[in-house]
Design a protein around this motif. Sequence first.
Motif, PDB file in Angstrom:
ATOM      1  N   ARG A 113       0.879  -1.116   0.189  1.00  0.00           N
ATOM      2  CA  ARG A 113      -0.071  -0.093  -0.025  1.00  0.00           C
ATOM      3  C   ARG A 113       0.807   1.146   0.054  1.00  0.00           C
ATOM      4  O   ARG A 113       0.595   2.264  -0.864  1.00  0.00           O
ATOM      5  CB  ARG A 113      -0.889  -0.093   1.183  1.00  0.00           C
ATOM      6  N   ARG A 114       1.842   1.392   0.751  1.00  0.00           N
ATOM      7  CA  ARG A 114       2.636   2.287   0.989  1.00  0.00           C
ATOM      8  C   ARG A 114       3.544   2.678  -0.308  1.00  0.00           C
ATOM      9  O   ARG A 114       3.772   3.668  -0.788  1.00  0.00           O
ATOM     10  CB  ARG A 114       3.614   2.316   2.139  1.00  0.00           C
ATOM     11  N   VAL A 115       3.938   1.523  -0.991  1.00  0.00           N
ATOM     12  CA  VAL A 115       4.716   1.678  -2.155  1.00  0.00           C
ATOM     13  C   VAL A 115       3.809   2.304  -3.189  1.00  0.00           C
ATOM     14  O   VAL A 115       4.482   3.104  -3.992  1.00  0.00           O
ATOM     15  CB  VAL A 115       5.376   0.382  -2.584  1.00  0.00           C
ATOM     16  N   TYR A 116       2.822   1.790  -3.385  1.00  0.00           N
ATOM     17  CA  TYR A 116       1.804   2.289  -4.256  1.00  0.00           C
ATOM     18  C   TYR A 116       1.522   3.839  -4.139  1.00  0.00           C
ATOM     19  O   TYR A 116       1.294   4.498  -5.161  1.00  0.00           O
ATOM     20  CB  TYR A 116       0.509   1.583  -4.270  1.00  0.00           C
ATOM     21  N   GLU A 117       1.087   4.012  -2.875  1.00  0.00           N
ATOM     22  CA  GLU A 117       1.108   5.575  -2.752  1.00  0.00           C
ATOM     23  C   GLU A 117       2.191   6.385  -3.045  1.00  0.00           C
ATOM     24  O   GLU A 117       2.118   7.476  -3.429  1.00  0.00           O
ATOM     25  CB  GLU A 117       0.690   5.837  -1.241  1.00  0.00           C
ATOM     26  N   ASN A 118       3.453   5.914  -2.632  1.00  0.00           N
ATOM     27  CA  ASN A 118       4.613   6.942  -3.072  1.00  0.00           C
ATOM     28  C   ASN A 118       4.927   6.915  -4.303  1.00  0.00           C
ATOM     29  O   ASN A 118       5.408   7.906  -4.954  1.00  0.00           O
ATOM     30  CB  ASN A 118       5.735   6.034  -2.060  1.00  0.00           C
ATOM     31  N   SER A 119       4.891   5.746  -5.167  1.00  0.00           N
ATOM     32  CA  SER A 119       5.430   5.459  -6.586  1.00  0.00           C
ATOM     33  C   SER A 119       4.054   5.272  -7.809  1.00  0.00           C
ATOM     34  O   SER A 119       4.774   5.187  -8.780  1.00  0.00           O
ATOM     35  CB  SER A 119       6.387   4.439  -6.523  1.00  0.00           C
ATOM     36  N   GLY A 120       3.219   4.859  -7.140  1.00  0.00           N
ATOM     37  CA  GLY A 120       2.314   4.309  -8.315  1.00  0.00           C
ATOM     38  C   GLY A 120       2.714   3.006  -8.634  1.00  0.00           C
ATOM     39  O   GLY A 120       1.545   2.626  -9.464  1.00  0.00           O
ATOM     40  N   VAL A 121       3.319   2.106  -8.236  1.00  0.00           N
ATOM     41  CA  VAL A 121       3.814   0.891  -8.505  1.00  0.00           C
ATOM     42  C   VAL A 121       3.065  -0.037  -7.420  1.00  0.00           C
ATOM     43  O   VAL A 121       3.300   0.214  -6.375  1.00  0.00           O
ATOM     44  CB  VAL A 121       5.204   0.576  -8.653  1.00  0.00           C
ATOM     45  N   MET A 122       2.294  -1.109  -8.012  1.00  0.00           N
ATOM     46  CA  MET A 122       1.653  -2.203  -7.026  1.00  0.00           C
ATOM     47  C   MET A 122       2.714  -3.231  -6.945  1.00  0.00           C
ATOM     48  O   MET A 122       2.520  -3.857  -8.149  1.00  0.00           O
ATOM     49  CB  MET A 122       0.206  -2.441  -7.610  1.00  0.00           C
ATOM     50  N   LEU A 123       3.193  -3.435  -6.123  1.00  0.00           N
ATOM     51  CA  LEU A 123       4.199  -4.777  -6.136  1.00  0.00           C
ATOM     52  C   LEU A 123       3.273  -6.083  -6.187  1.00  0.00           C
ATOM     53  O   LEU A 123       2.244  -6.242  -5.287  1.00  0.00           O
ATOM     54  CB  LEU A 123       5.009  -4.747  -4.814  1.00  0.00           C
ATOM     55  N   GLU A 124       4.037  -6.976  -6.589  1.00  0.00           N
ATOM     56  CA  GLU A 124       3.497  -8.311  -6.799  1.00  0.00           C
ATOM     57  C   GLU A 124       3.952  -9.092  -5.611  1.00  0.00           C
ATOM     58  O   GLU A 124       5.391  -9.169  -5.726  1.00  0.00           O
ATOM     59  CB  GLU A 124       3.413  -8.955  -8.046  1.00  0.00           C
ATOM     60  N   TRP A 125       3.371 -10.050  -5.043  1.00  0.00           N
ATOM     61  CA  TRP A 125       4.007 -10.945  -4.072  1.00  0.00           C
ATOM     62  C   TRP A 125       4.908 -11.940  -4.984  1.00  0.00           C
ATOM     63  O   TRP A 125       4.510 -12.381  -5.914  1.00  0.00           O
ATOM     64  CB  TRP A 125       2.945 -11.955  -3.497  1.00  0.00           C
TER      65      TRP A 125
END
Length: 320
Positions: A300-312
């Motif tokens: 969630r925090r990465v998406y908020e910061n960079s717009g990238v949704m990390l995949e597990w």
Amino acid sequence: MEQPDDVFNWDNGMAPDCEVEGGVATPVSTEGLRGKLTPDAPLAKLVWFKTGGNADWMFEPEDLDDLRLFLERLEGELPVMALGLGSNMIVRDGGVPGVVIKLGKPFAKVSVDGQVVTCGGGAHGILVASAARDAGVAGLEFMRGIPGTVGGFVRMNGGAYGREVSDCLIDCQVILPDGALVTLPAADLQYTYRHSALPDGAVVVSARFEGTPGDPEAIGAEMDRIADAREASQPLRTKTGGSTFKNPPGMKAWELVDKAGCRGLTMGGAQVSEKHTNFLINTGTATSADIEGLGEEVRRRVYENSGVMLEWEIQRVGRP
């Protein structure tokens, strides 16, 4: 995931054609089976995070024929999951429904013929790399840097230090959930980054890899370089699960996590590693829910910061 009674429509907690031995209903007839079948089998001790619930059943086959017989008798009635070293896995606290297959020493042999290395599905990466080195086969050194077994490598297209399984796999032998033994060429697995088309419930029992002629001393030096690099950069001496998230195209997951301010972030007993931010660790009191929840918070925090949704990248299995 749903509870087993909902999925399999058991009556009185017993699967079709089950036996009752010592007051415990077994999912299949055990006549002629030589392996060990354990109900309510603890899994936490078998995974690197040291967390999670039990498997409804665990079967440790004596050999290939034993595994085939067991799966034939299951007739696809229960979900099947193979377990290697448990290094890239979160077992949820509610445990794993169905049967976990644990491949032991009979599936851990490695042999070399020319430039072809044939490995059992339970063989450790370091054993494969070492056998190839001793035989003067180059190109498999990267397996020294993957903490797992061949079965997991093949399913997840495991890789490290610039190479991955799809670069060197010839084919693999797989037992399907109905007990059928098939050989799948690498092309049939439709490899992409950390993913294959291997069917759910299929158990990789062996694989063949092809390398190139090399000097054992040079191969050994490269393996040592990989081992040293892992030791210097990763929290190897903690309760961890390896790389948590896949690297997005052209990016590094750890950099995205770091830039989002997540280094050292905690949830319950789980923590983002201070040493390598793409690793989550169990500080000693974590539950699997802590670890998975922390991972979701990082995403969630990465998406908020960079717009990238990390995949597990880590597998998450079982009931919440």
